[in-house]
Design an enzyme around this catalytic site. Structure first.
Site, PDB file in Angstrom:
ATOM      1  N   SER A   1       0.677   5.392   2.239  1.00 57.67           N
ATOM      2  CA  SER A   1       0.248   5.339   3.623  1.00 57.67           C
ATOM      3  C   SER A   1      -0.732   4.172   3.721  1.00 57.67           C
ATOM      4  O   SER A   1      -1.797   4.181   3.110  1.00 57.67           O
ATOM      5  CB  SER A   1      -0.441   6.653   3.985  1.00 57.67           C
TER       6      SER A   1
ATOM      7  N   ARG B   1     -10.344   1.830  15.159  1.00 54.76           N
ATOM      8  CA  ARG B   1      -9.939   2.948  16.033  1.00 54.76           C
ATOM      9  C   ARG B   1     -10.610   2.946  17.398  1.00 54.76           C
ATOM     10  O   ARG B   1      -9.947   3.170  18.406  1.00 54.76           O
ATOM     11  CB  ARG B   1     -10.144   4.300  15.327  1.00 54.76           C
TER      12      ARG B   1
HETATM   13  N1  ARG Z   1     -10.046   6.550   4.495  1.00 50.00           N
HETATM   14  C1  ARG Z   1     -10.137   5.432   5.382  1.00 50.00           C
HETATM   15  C2  ARG Z   1     -10.805   5.835   6.658  1.00 50.00           C
HETATM   16  O1  ARG Z   1     -10.857   6.977   6.969  1.00 50.00           O
HETATM   17  C3  ARG Z   1      -8.829   4.740   5.608  1.00 50.00           C
HETATM   18  C4  ARG Z   1      -7.729   5.500   6.227  1.00 50.00           C
HETATM   19  C5  ARG Z   1      -6.570   4.612   6.389  1.00 50.00           C
HETATM   20  N2  ARG Z   1      -5.368   5.247   6.731  1.00 50.00           N
HETATM   21  C6  ARG Z   1      -4.233   5.141   6.007  1.00 50.00           C
HETATM   22  N3  ARG Z   1      -3.166   5.684   6.505  1.00 50.00           N
HETATM   23  N4  ARG Z   1      -4.187   4.570   4.860  1.00 50.00           N
HETATM   24  O2  ARG Z   1     -11.297   5.002   7.374  1.00 50.00           O
END
Ligand code: ARG
Length: 355
Positions: A180, A95
């Site tokens: 997701s 990110r």
């Molecule tokens: N829980 C993880 C994080 O916050 C992964 C999130 C990934 N997003 C998804 N849409 N699967 O870093």
């Protein structure tokens, strides 16, 4: 007068494609999509066409794999970046880099808006918001649009909206499950659907990089990884660049059923969330470097490193990548890993890594 501009982080998926149409309609802005290639997806092919057909005025695709590995993944590896001892921070590390590319692209196009596709429930919105605000703080301010957080549509309404806008979108996997999924070189995160019930074992079709340990090869495989001051530089005696090393380890370790992680995670917004990950390369490299450190760090260095690693992991998880504290901790790690050079031999067999 020409319209204002918005640079939208674009994966090519349903939400981000609808977002192009929605931002144009709701904010009356020209949309430029930005797809950052961090390896193993988003499916880069076809992204330009999708973006254009949704009405974007331009579609930028940036290959940032090397930068991701050398400036984000490897520093985190050296620093012990394992959130709650199991999650290698694959999404969390991506990110800030994506935010950096968003801000850079916005500056290039003279755009006063950037946009990300996060909802209001997760960690990623915080990571994007915090990184974008920090990085754009020294110039003309950049405003953030988060369509999925703002539009309040249900999944069905989104589909209807897509149909109305003339977008043909399909995101349904086998058995009609819609997980997701977020993926990059460092890992694949799977959420949603039947996984939300912690009592349920993830179905085999939820996984795409790893085989079930029960079906993994009956013969073990031995590999050797070489490190230079805490950075992996070779595989089986041959020098190798970071991107290729991670790609290879994902395949090799994945084949042996290594890299599946399944845990109940504390999100920074206070929600507990069942998370399933596939991170074969990360598991191998963390095992290797931890073993090396038992030989290259003193007892006290090991203790301090482990304390700082916890703080570091929380900090990265929480979206505070662009902070001085992260740099301070990495300075300690660089100094502590001064002698972490050498080879580690590992045996891969039926879901296990043995040093
Ligand atoms: N829980 C993880 C994080 O916050 C992964 C999130 C990934 N997003 C998804 N849409 N699967 O870093």
């Amino acid at each position: 007068m020409s319209k204002g501009k918005c640079v939208l982080a674009y994966s090519g998926g349903m939400d981000s494609t609808i977002s192009v149409v929605w931002i144009k309609e709701k904010y009356d802005l020209d949309v430029i999509t930005l797809t950052v290639d961090l390896g193993a997806g988003p499916e880069i092919e076809g992204v330009r066409e999708k973006s254009k057909s949704a009405g974007a005025i331009d579609s930028v695709v940036i290959d940032a794999k090397d930068e991701f590995v050398n400036e984000y993944i490897f520093p985190a590896l050296k620093s012990g970046g394992m959130y709650e001892d199991v999650y290698a921070l694959s999404t969390a590390l991506a990110r800030p880099l994506m935010s950096k590319k968003l801000v850079e692209t916005a500056r290039k196009y003279g755009a006063e808006y950037v946009s990300h596709g996060c909802t209001g429930k997760g960690n990623d919105q915080v990571r994007f918001d915090a990184s974008i605000m920090t990085l754009s703080g020294d110039g003309e301010s950049i405003k953030i649009i988060a369509p999925a957080r703002e539009w309040g549509m249900t999944r069905d309404e989104e589909k209807e909206y897509a149909a109305k806008a003339g977008l043909e979108l399909r995101e349904v996997g086998d058995n009609n499950r819609v997980y997701s999924i977020d993926r990059n070189l460092w890992g694949l995160a799977i959420e949603g659907e039947d996984l939300e019930d912690t009592w349920v074992e993830p179905p085999e079709d939820a996984f795409s990089w790893t085989s079930n340990a029960e079906d993994a090869p009956d013969t073990p495989e031995i590999i050797e990884i070489g490190f230079d001051k805490g950075i992996p530089i070779s595989l089986n005696g041959e020098k190798i660049d970071g991107v290729t090393l991670i790609e290879k380890l994902n395949v090799t370790a994945g084949k042996h059923g290594i890299g599946r992680v399944d845990h109940l995670e504390n999100r920074l917004v206070g929600i507990k969330s069942r998370e399933v990950y596939e991170t074969p390369a990360a598991i191998i490299l963390y095992n290797a470097i931890s073993a090396l450190e038992t030989a290259t760090l003193s007892r006290e260095q090991q203790r301090i490193k482990s304390n700082l690693s916890k703080i570091y992991s929380d900090l990265v998880y929480d979206g505070r990548w662009f902070t001085l504290l992260r740099e301070n901790i990495e300075s300690f790690m660089n100094s502590a890993q001064k002698f972490s050079s050498g080879d580690v031999k590992l045996k891969l067999y039926k879901g296990n890594v043995t040093v």
